[in-house]
Design an enzyme around this catalytic site. Sequence first.
Site, PDB file in Angstrom:
ATOM      1  N   LYS A   1    -128.095 -32.058 -19.092  1.00  0.00           N
ATOM      2  CA  LYS A   1    -126.960 -31.467 -19.795  1.00  0.00           C
ATOM      3  C   LYS A   1    -126.371 -30.350 -18.959  1.00  0.00           C
ATOM      4  O   LYS A   1    -127.092 -29.596 -18.295  1.00  0.00           O
ATOM      5  CB  LYS A   1    -127.416 -30.899 -21.154  1.00  0.00           C
ATOM      6  CG  LYS A   1    -126.347 -30.143 -21.938  1.00  0.00           C
ATOM      7  CD  LYS A   1    -126.912 -29.536 -23.198  1.00  0.00           C
ATOM      8  CE  LYS A   1    -125.893 -28.679 -23.919  1.00  0.00           C
ATOM      9  NZ  LYS A   1    -126.420 -28.046 -25.133  1.00  0.00           N
TER      10      LYS A   1
ATOM     11  N   GLU B   1    -123.948 -16.958 -32.696  1.00  0.00           N
ATOM     12  CA  GLU B   1    -125.210 -17.299 -32.039  1.00  0.00           C
ATOM     13  C   GLU B   1    -126.039 -16.072 -31.673  1.00  0.00           C
ATOM     14  O   GLU B   1    -125.609 -15.222 -30.890  1.00  0.00           O
ATOM     15  CB  GLU B   1    -124.936 -18.131 -30.781  1.00  0.00           C
ATOM     16  CG  GLU B   1    -126.197 -18.675 -30.154  1.00  0.00           C
ATOM     17  CD  GLU B   1    -125.922 -19.797 -29.163  1.00  0.00           C
ATOM     18  OE1 GLU B   1    -126.837 -20.151 -28.414  1.00  0.00           O
ATOM     19  OE2 GLU B   1    -124.797 -20.327 -29.162  1.00  0.00           O
TER      20      GLU B   1
ATOM     21  N   GLU C   1    -128.714 -33.576 -28.074  1.00  0.00           N
ATOM     22  CA  GLU C   1    -128.350 -32.325 -27.411  1.00  0.00           C
ATOM     23  C   GLU C   1    -129.042 -31.139 -28.095  1.00  0.00           C
ATOM     24  O   GLU C   1    -129.577 -30.240 -27.432  1.00  0.00           O
ATOM     25  CB  GLU C   1    -126.833 -32.153 -27.440  1.00  0.00           C
ATOM     26  CG  GLU C   1    -126.321 -30.906 -26.755  1.00  0.00           C
ATOM     27  CD  GLU C   1    -124.814 -30.748 -26.879  1.00  0.00           C
ATOM     28  OE1 GLU C   1    -124.331 -29.620 -26.658  1.00  0.00           O
ATOM     29  OE2 GLU C   1    -124.129 -31.733 -27.213  1.00  0.00           O
TER      30      GLU C   1
END
Length: 431
Positions: free
Chosen positions: A182, A231, A275
């Site tokens: 990724k 986040e 993911e």
Amino acid sequence: MYAVQTKHRIPINLKQLTTLAATMTPTFFFEGSDGHTLRIGLGAVSEHVTLPHHQAYAEARQWLAAVKGKLPIGTDVAVMGGFPFESAGLRLAEMAEASVLFLPQLSLLKVGPDTFDVTAIDTTAGAARSRLDQFLAAVQATVPRVSTRAALHQATELKVEAFRRGVEQTVHRLQMQSDLKKVVLSRRLQATAEQAFLPETEWLRIRRQNPETYHILLKSGSTAFLSSTPERLLKMTGDRFETAAVAGTTPRGATTDQDVMLGRTLLRDAKNRWEHDLVVTTIDCILRTAGVVATHRSEPILMKNRTVQHLYTPFSGVVGQSVDAFAVAGALHPTPALGGLPTAAALTVIAEVEQQPRGLFGAPIGYVSLNGEAEFAVGIRSAQLRGVSATLFAGAGIVAESVAENEIQETRLKFRPMMETLFKRSAEQGG
């Protein structure tokens, strides 16, 4: 040696405070996503520029120890600021803006509604007391600025075709290199207003418009970095530790039924789940290596923001006395949600594709108190403000199944919250 003067439980109006803070630099406003934590730092007694290299977190720890040694034993204040996204290969002149940590001249900690503990630091007790008294008097005398959202003059998504090619090339590399899992690529939107931005006023606005996120402002010199990030990188209180994996995105629905359907689809989507699981597994491994014993739920839940919803897995656990916040922040950054996997290979691809430093975008921003309490968020959903100019940032996780047009649309969606915060109305953005 520094001297400290503290007054407890002072009623302070935030509109007056932010108006006064506009005359000061550096400044730092950090409000947690729970709405309870609010720390503010104004002016600097000591400042440490966090240069982009592999020893940045160790140097910050050494600087913090030196600062602590100059303060009276038992002083409970925090150093505040951020680190650059990059860890190597940049000169200061190449950075998007100088990342900085500082020990504030004036520290404010929210202890109740519109109520703060206020601490002043200076070289002598008399000077600290005078600084504190002058500040409190100035806040009370300040007339709050009338807040008006800027009119948008122009907005341009930068290098859209270059981003498209970068995604396509990265997808090809991911398909050819089995060890590369990724890569998170970012892009920018450049907007100009018809009047200069007032960063502290914009910080007040993101509090109102995005109450479920962190609300962060770091201003140094003429540049301000504003973030409404959902986040968390880490939170440490005593021996308790928290972090979270946030990866996988879909829009909010126009109706309740559509919103639920989109959320359920995201939870079942194979690409987004894969993911997300990569991020969870990597964070778990990093924490064990760093000496943090943490657990997490086996299945992600949904984190819903105003315009998007994410797959979200919270971690919680304990840390030993030998574990410090800077070390853990350095170990966690960048998480796979902002860098990729494996980290070193992903960062190499990012540097080749983007060819421009991210600075504070995607980087750790927060505080570390002298008693060990700490919290860092990840600087996404963000903009760099300077005069009438605003540079907005957005990123997307690229995996072997990614489609360039979908990633462009996802990043376009991530620009929206900050555009709606900064400007009276959004406009069609051209490439």
